[in-house]
Write a protein that holds these residues in place. Structure first.
Motif, PDB file in Angstrom:
ATOM      1  N   THR A 252       8.560 -19.343   5.274  1.00 58.14           N
ATOM      2  CA  THR A 252       9.522 -18.861   5.598  1.00 58.14           C
ATOM      3  C   THR A 252      10.596 -17.691   5.128  1.00 58.14           C
ATOM      4  O   THR A 252      10.572 -16.614   5.501  1.00 58.14           O
ATOM      5  N   ILE A 253      10.429 -18.933   3.890  1.00 60.44           N
ATOM      6  CA  ILE A 253      11.632 -17.631   3.195  1.00 60.44           C
ATOM      7  C   ILE A 253      11.371 -16.108   2.540  1.00 60.44           C
ATOM      8  O   ILE A 253      11.774 -15.129   2.888  1.00 60.44           O
ATOM      9  N   ILE A 254       9.851 -15.795   2.635  1.00 62.60           N
ATOM     10  CA  ILE A 254       8.946 -14.354   2.648  1.00 62.60           C
ATOM     11  C   ILE A 254       9.866 -13.684   3.847  1.00 62.60           C
ATOM     12  O   ILE A 254       9.853 -12.575   3.791  1.00 62.60           O
TER      13      ILE A 254
ATOM     14  N   ASP B 115       8.307  -3.218   1.599  1.00 61.96           N
ATOM     15  CA  ASP B 115       8.460  -3.619   0.723  1.00 61.96           C
ATOM     16  C   ASP B 115       7.910  -4.593  -0.654  1.00 61.96           C
ATOM     17  O   ASP B 115       6.723  -5.169  -0.624  1.00 61.96           O
ATOM     18  N   GLU B 116       8.517  -4.760  -2.268  1.00 62.29           N
ATOM     19  CA  GLU B 116       8.167  -5.233  -3.023  1.00 62.29           C
ATOM     20  C   GLU B 116       8.625  -6.354  -3.074  1.00 62.29           C
ATOM     21  O   GLU B 116       9.291  -6.607  -3.387  1.00 62.29           O
ATOM     22  N   VAL B 117       7.361  -7.393  -4.097  1.00 62.46           N
ATOM     23  CA  VAL B 117       7.910  -8.634  -4.376  1.00 62.46           C
ATOM     24  C   VAL B 117       7.501  -8.647  -5.904  1.00 62.46           C
ATOM     25  O   VAL B 117       6.556  -8.576  -5.816  1.00 62.46           O
ATOM     26  N   ILE B 118       7.704  -9.074  -6.779  1.00 64.20           N
ATOM     27  CA  ILE B 118       7.691  -9.223  -7.901  1.00 64.20           C
ATOM     28  C   ILE B 118       7.112 -11.125  -8.060  1.00 64.20           C
ATOM     29  O   ILE B 118       7.810 -11.779  -7.805  1.00 64.20           O
TER      30      ILE B 118
ATOM     31  N   VAL C 234       0.955 -11.140   4.815  1.00 64.19           N
ATOM     32  CA  VAL C 234       1.005 -11.032   5.450  1.00 64.19           C
ATOM     33  C   VAL C 234       1.586 -10.164   6.708  1.00 64.19           C
ATOM     34  O   VAL C 234       2.098  -9.575   7.754  1.00 64.19           O
ATOM     35  N   ASN C 235       3.166 -10.093   5.721  1.00 74.22           N
ATOM     36  CA  ASN C 235       4.290  -9.892   6.240  1.00 74.22           C
ATOM     37  C   ASN C 235       5.008  -8.170   5.964  1.00 74.22           C
ATOM     38  O   ASN C 235       5.837  -7.224   6.275  1.00 74.22           O
ATOM     39  N   GLY C 236       3.746  -7.384   5.801  1.00 74.35           N
ATOM     40  CA  GLY C 236       3.959  -6.208   5.233  1.00 74.35           C
ATOM     41  C   GLY C 236       4.358  -5.855   4.086  1.00 74.35           C
ATOM     42  O   GLY C 236       4.187  -4.391   3.292  1.00 74.35           O
ATOM     43  N   GLY C 237       4.106  -6.818   3.297  1.00 73.59           N
ATOM     44  CA  GLY C 237       5.029  -6.072   1.536  1.00 73.59           C
ATOM     45  C   GLY C 237       3.462  -6.318   1.031  1.00 73.59           C
ATOM     46  O   GLY C 237       2.627  -5.912   0.921  1.00 73.59           O
ATOM     47  N   LYS C 238       4.352  -5.850  -0.530  1.00 71.91           N
ATOM     48  CA  LYS C 238       3.433  -4.821  -1.601  1.00 71.91           C
ATOM     49  C   LYS C 238       3.363  -6.298  -2.996  1.00 71.91           C
ATOM     50  O   LYS C 238       4.741  -6.569  -3.172  1.00 71.91           O
ATOM     51  N   ALA C 239       3.155  -7.200  -3.546  1.00 70.65           N
ATOM     52  CA  ALA C 239       2.591  -8.173  -4.660  1.00 70.65           C
ATOM     53  C   ALA C 239       2.824  -7.176  -5.378  1.00 70.65           C
ATOM     54  O   ALA C 239       1.629  -6.196  -5.711  1.00 70.65           O
ATOM     55  N   ILE C 240       3.358  -7.377  -6.299  1.00 68.46           N
ATOM     56  CA  ILE C 240       3.659  -6.571  -7.770  1.00 68.46           C
ATOM     57  C   ILE C 240       3.685  -7.519  -9.063  1.00 68.46           C
ATOM     58  O   ILE C 240       4.343  -8.685  -8.465  1.00 68.46           O
ATOM     59  N   SER C 241       2.298  -7.321  -9.412  1.00 65.80           N
ATOM     60  CA  SER C 241       2.357  -8.574 -10.769  1.00 65.80           C
ATOM     61  C   SER C 241       2.929  -8.056 -11.893  1.00 65.80           C
ATOM     62  O   SER C 241       2.431  -6.826 -12.316  1.00 65.80           O
TER      63      SER C 241
END
Ligand code: PMP
Ligand code: GLN
Length: 380
Positions: A101-103, A111-114, A129-136
């Motif tokens: 829910t937060i995401i 949007d990028e999420v680290i 699934v929300n269209g963002g991109k995970a940056i590892s």
């Protein structure tokens, strides 16, 4: 009919795969993280009492006020940090729903999420699934230490969120005060939201102290904390958790929460609220699990597995590189089929399935199970 998957690379979680394999081969299941003993009878009695007293209709959307008060009191007691029950705490269907829910309340297309790898497996799919991109940011066994310069170099104008998790699943490591200060520094003067997954806050060993984001003034202002009663009260199947955040962030959270669950199991919330009136119900957890960790490790000290003792969570990572160089997923499956002991391979949580030759074992088990499991591990 043809469907186009929003998550084409996602399969069944490793937890389901390994638990099913353990069942199929009648193996001791130290894979998926859950206790194999009952939670406190008094807690079950309090939930039954709530049911028999009529708490059987919808709870308020934000959760039972009694439980939000109990959570608020806990933050005052442990961290001298204030979260108002009215508008800064929401009860959720486990930490998983809070995280999702937060995401979905904040992450938009591109949007990028680290995230730090190895990463608990619900983060990345929720971002994508929300269209963002995970940056590892990939961390490595055995210390899983963060290089903060590397993190800083990955922050861009697109960074919407950073997800952190200490005590850390799956590595069993913890972040220091200095790590938190570094995070506070690099997020200063940005609009980055921090999602701090603190589900193991009460399971931390060797007199170390949990570094909650609520302890760091500037960090707290941009952070959500997520937590899970399933981890704290030994009943993962109840799926009750919560999240806290400053009012403005929580307002956005609730806009989504009210439409993806509205509210969660009411009698459990009343029962847990009553149970938490005694802080010893959660303060005793460190010692309880440290005894289990120590028992597990003392019994395998002469085995061919190498380890650094877990600092928190109810997981112990073991390095098997002296035994074989087999890929960890294959080795975990072989141990389940041939030796009747199931674990979790860590490569599935890493970038490009990076294989450090380590497996995760859950020690939230009866001493009898720990004994039987270590007898097997010593023979490998
Ligand atoms: N985060 C981490 C790190 C976890 O290990 C877990 C579950 N074990 C969760 C979140 C999800 O918690 P819940 O079962 O309350 O949804
Ligand atoms: N969090 C648990 C673990 O790490 C598993 C939860 C699940 O199966 N989704 O093992």
């Amino acid at each position: 009919m043809k469907t186009i998957s929003k998550l084409p690379n996602v399969g069944t979680t490793i937890f389901t795969v390994m638990s099913a394999l353990a069942k199929q081969h009648n193996a001791i299941n130290l894979s998926q993280g859950f206790p194999n003993y009952q939670s406190d009878q008094r807690l079950s009695d309090l939930v039954s009492k709530a049911m028999n007293s009529g708490y059987n209709q919808y709870a308020p959307m934000a959760g039972s006020l009694d439980l939000r008060l109990a959570v608020s009191n806990k933050y005052e007691l442990l961290y001298q940090s204030t979260y108002h029950p009215e508008d800064e705490i929401t009860i959720t269907a486990g930490a998983t729903q809070a995280i999702y829910t937060i995401i979905s309340a904040f992450v938009r297309q591109d949007d990028e999420v680290i995230i730090f790898k190895p990463a608990y497996d619900c983060y990345q799919p929720a971002i994508e699934v929300n269209g963002g991109k995970a940056i590892s940011v990939q961390l490595s066994a055995p210390s899983y230490k963060v290089n903060w310069q590397e993190v800083a170099s990955k922050i861009s104008s697109k960074t919407k969120m950073i997800i952190i998790n200490s005590p850390h699943n799956p590595s069993g490591t913890i972040w220091s005060e200095d790590d938190m200060l570094q995070l506070q520094k690099i997020t200063n003067n940005t609009n980055i939201i921090v999602l701090s997954d603190e589900v193991y806050e009460h399971i931390i060993f060797d007199k170390e102290e949990h570094q909650s984001v609520s302890l760091f003034k500037a960090l707290k202002q941009r952070s959500f904390i997520t937590a899970s009663f399933g981890k704290t009260f030994h009943n993962t199947g109840w799926k009750i958790g919560y999240c806290c955040a400053p009012k403005a962030l929580m307002q956005e959270f609730r806009k989504v929460h009210q439409f993806n669950v509205f509210s969660v199991h009411h009698p459990s919330q009343k029962g847990i609220a009553d149970y938490m009136k005694d802080a010893n119900t959660y303060l005793g957890l460190n010692l309880f699990f440290q005894k289990k960790r120590d028992l597990f490790l003392s019994l395998i000290k002469d085995s061919r597995f190498k380890f650094l003792p877990s600092k928190g969570t109810y997981f112990q990572v073991l390095d098997y590189s002296e035994i074989t160089d087999q890929y960890d997923v294959d080795f975990a499956k072989r141990l389940t089929k041939d030796y009747k002991i199931a674990s979790i391979p860590l490569s599935v949580f890493n970038d490009d399935n990076k294989d450090d030759k380590v497996l995760r074992f859950c020690f939230a088990k009866t001493d009898e199970t720990i004994l039987k499991a270590t007898e097997i591990l010593n023979k490998i």
